[in-house]
Design a protein around this motif. Structure first.
Motif, PDB file in Angstrom:
ATOM      1  N   GLU A 246      -2.225   3.459  -3.654  1.00  0.00           N
ATOM      2  CA  GLU A 246      -1.897   2.371  -4.577  1.00  0.00           C
ATOM      3  C   GLU A 246      -1.860   1.091  -3.738  1.00  0.00           C
ATOM      4  OE1 GLU A 246       1.839   3.390  -6.382  1.00  0.00           O
ATOM      5  OE2 GLU A 246       1.207   5.468  -6.599  1.00  0.00           O
ATOM      6  N   ILE A 247      -2.754   0.160  -4.028  1.00  0.00           N
ATOM      7  CA  ILE A 247      -2.846  -1.081  -3.256  1.00  0.00           C
ATOM      8  C   ILE A 247      -2.734  -2.253  -4.212  1.00  0.00           C
ATOM      9  CG2 ILE A 247      -4.324  -2.490  -1.771  1.00  0.00           C
ATOM     10  CD1 ILE A 247      -5.504   0.168  -0.720  1.00  0.00           C
ATOM     11  N   ALA A 248      -1.840  -3.189  -3.885  1.00  0.00           N
ATOM     12  CA  ALA A 248      -1.639  -4.354  -4.748  1.00  0.00           C
ATOM     13  C   ALA A 248      -1.429  -5.604  -3.904  1.00  0.00           C
ATOM     14  CB  ALA A 248      -0.437  -4.140  -5.658  1.00  0.00           C
ATOM     15  N   PHE A 249      -1.987  -6.699  -4.387  1.00  0.00           N
ATOM     16  CA  PHE A 249      -1.804  -8.017  -3.785  1.00  0.00           C
ATOM     17  C   PHE A 249      -1.031  -8.858  -4.789  1.00  0.00           C
ATOM     18  CE2 PHE A 249      -5.417  -6.125  -1.796  1.00  0.00           C
ATOM     19  CZ  PHE A 249      -5.295  -6.480  -0.466  1.00  0.00           C
TER      20      PHE A 249
ATOM     21  N   THR B 183      -1.219 -10.431  -9.959  1.00  0.00           N
ATOM     22  CA  THR B 183      -1.245  -9.253  -9.101  1.00  0.00           C
ATOM     23  C   THR B 183      -2.643  -8.670  -9.188  1.00  0.00           C
ATOM     24  OG1 THR B 183       1.096  -8.807  -9.436  1.00  0.00           O
ATOM     25  CG2 THR B 183      -0.246  -6.977  -8.671  1.00  0.00           C
ATOM     26  N   ARG B 184      -3.226  -8.417  -8.021  1.00  0.00           N
ATOM     27  CA  ARG B 184      -4.616  -7.963  -7.959  1.00  0.00           C
ATOM     28  C   ARG B 184      -4.715  -6.659  -7.189  1.00  0.00           C
ATOM     29  NH1 ARG B 184      -8.063 -12.607  -7.454  1.00  0.00           N
ATOM     30  NH2 ARG B 184      -9.772 -11.105  -7.467  1.00  0.00           N
TER      31      ARG B 184
ATOM     32  N   MET C  72       0.868  -1.167   0.000  1.00  0.00           N
ATOM     33  CA  MET C  72       0.000   0.000   0.000  1.00  0.00           C
ATOM     34  C   MET C  72       0.912   1.227   0.000  1.00  0.00           C
ATOM     35  SD  MET C  72      -2.976   0.838   2.795  1.00  0.00           S
ATOM     36  CE  MET C  72      -1.932   0.854   4.242  1.00  0.00           C
ATOM     37  N   ALA C  73       0.739   2.097  -0.968  1.00  0.00           N
ATOM     38  CA  ALA C  73       1.521   3.328  -1.050  1.00  0.00           C
ATOM     39  C   ALA C  73       0.582   4.517  -0.863  1.00  0.00           C
ATOM     40  CB  ALA C  73       2.238   3.422  -2.390  1.00  0.00           C
ATOM     41  N   LEU C  74       0.973   5.396   0.057  1.00  0.00           N
ATOM     42  CA  LEU C  74       0.171   6.566   0.395  1.00  0.00           C
ATOM     43  C   LEU C  74       1.012   7.819   0.250  1.00  0.00           C
ATOM     44  CD1 LEU C  74      -1.145   5.225   3.823  1.00  0.00           C
ATOM     45  CD2 LEU C  74      -2.169   4.862   1.587  1.00  0.00           C
ATOM     46  N   THR C  75       0.356   8.952   0.086  1.00  0.00           N
ATOM     47  CA  THR C  75       1.052  10.231   0.099  1.00  0.00           C
ATOM     48  C   THR C  75       0.393  11.120   1.143  1.00  0.00           C
ATOM     49  OG1 THR C  75      -0.343  11.126  -1.655  1.00  0.00           O
ATOM     50  CG2 THR C  75       1.741  10.116  -2.324  1.00  0.00           C
ATOM     51  N   ALA C  76       1.188  12.021   1.710  1.00  0.00           N
ATOM     52  CA  ALA C  76       0.653  12.899   2.759  1.00  0.00           C
ATOM     53  C   ALA C  76       1.508  14.149   2.876  1.00  0.00           C
ATOM     54  CB  ALA C  76       0.634  12.163   4.092  1.00  0.00           C
ATOM     55  N   ARG C  77       0.900  15.170   3.441  1.00  0.00           N
ATOM     56  CA  ARG C  77       1.670  16.352   3.824  1.00  0.00           C
ATOM     57  C   ARG C  77       2.423  16.019   5.107  1.00  0.00           C
ATOM     58  NH1 ARG C  77      -2.878  18.102   1.504  1.00  0.00           N
ATOM     59  NH2 ARG C  77      -2.685  19.632  -0.158  1.00  0.00           N
TER      60      ARG C  77
END
Length: 115
Positions: A90-93, A99-100, A8-13
Motif C-alpha cells: 500500500e503506497i500513498a503520497f 492523496t495519490r 508504504m505498508a508491506l506484509t511479510a513472513r
C-alpha cells in the motif's frame, strides 16, 4: 509550513520481515540527514493471522522536497523493497490537497523541470 508525506505498508513472513527491516533501515538513514526531512519512521507490528506488517513513513517540509526525493537513486531501491511484500504494498503520497498513488511517481519522473 505544509508537511507532505509518503507511506508504504508491506506484509511479510517472520524471516523476510527482518530482511525488509534491514533494507529499509539502510535506506531511511539518508532521508533522516536531509534538512527538508521532518520525520522518518519504520513501525513493525505482528499479529497471529496477518503476519508481520511494516509501515514506512517519510514526512517532508514541502512537495518540492518530496519530488526531489522521488528523483533520487534511493527511491527505486525503496520500491524494490516494496516488491518483496507478501501482499500488494500500500503506497500513498499525501500532498497538501490530495492523496495519490504510484501515478504520482510517474508524474514526477516525467516532469523533471518542476521542482
Amino acid at each position: 509550513m505544509c508537511v507532505v508525506r509518503w507511506t508504504m505498508a508491506l506484509t511479510a513472513r517472520h524471516a523476510e520481515a527482518w530482511r525488509l527491516v534491514d533494507a529499509l533501515g539502510a535506506l531511511i538513514a539518508p532521508a533522516r540527514h536531509d534538512r527538508e526531512c521532518i520525520a522518518c519512521r519504520l513501525v513493525v507490528t505482528s499479529g497471529p493471522e496477518e503476519g508481520w506488517r511494516l509501515q514506512y513513513t517519510e514526512e517532508w517540509s514541502s512537495e518540492a522536497a518530496l519530488r526531489h526525493q522521488v528523483r533520487l537513486a534511493r527511491f527505486p531501491q525503496l520500491l524494490n523493497v516494496a516488491e518483496r511484500s507478501r501482499t500488494p504494498p500500500e503506497i500513498a503520497f499525501e500532498l497538501e490537497d490530495d492523496t495519490r498513488g504510484l501515478d504520482y511517481v510517474d508524474e514526477v519522473l516525467r516532469n523533471v523541470d518542476d521542482s
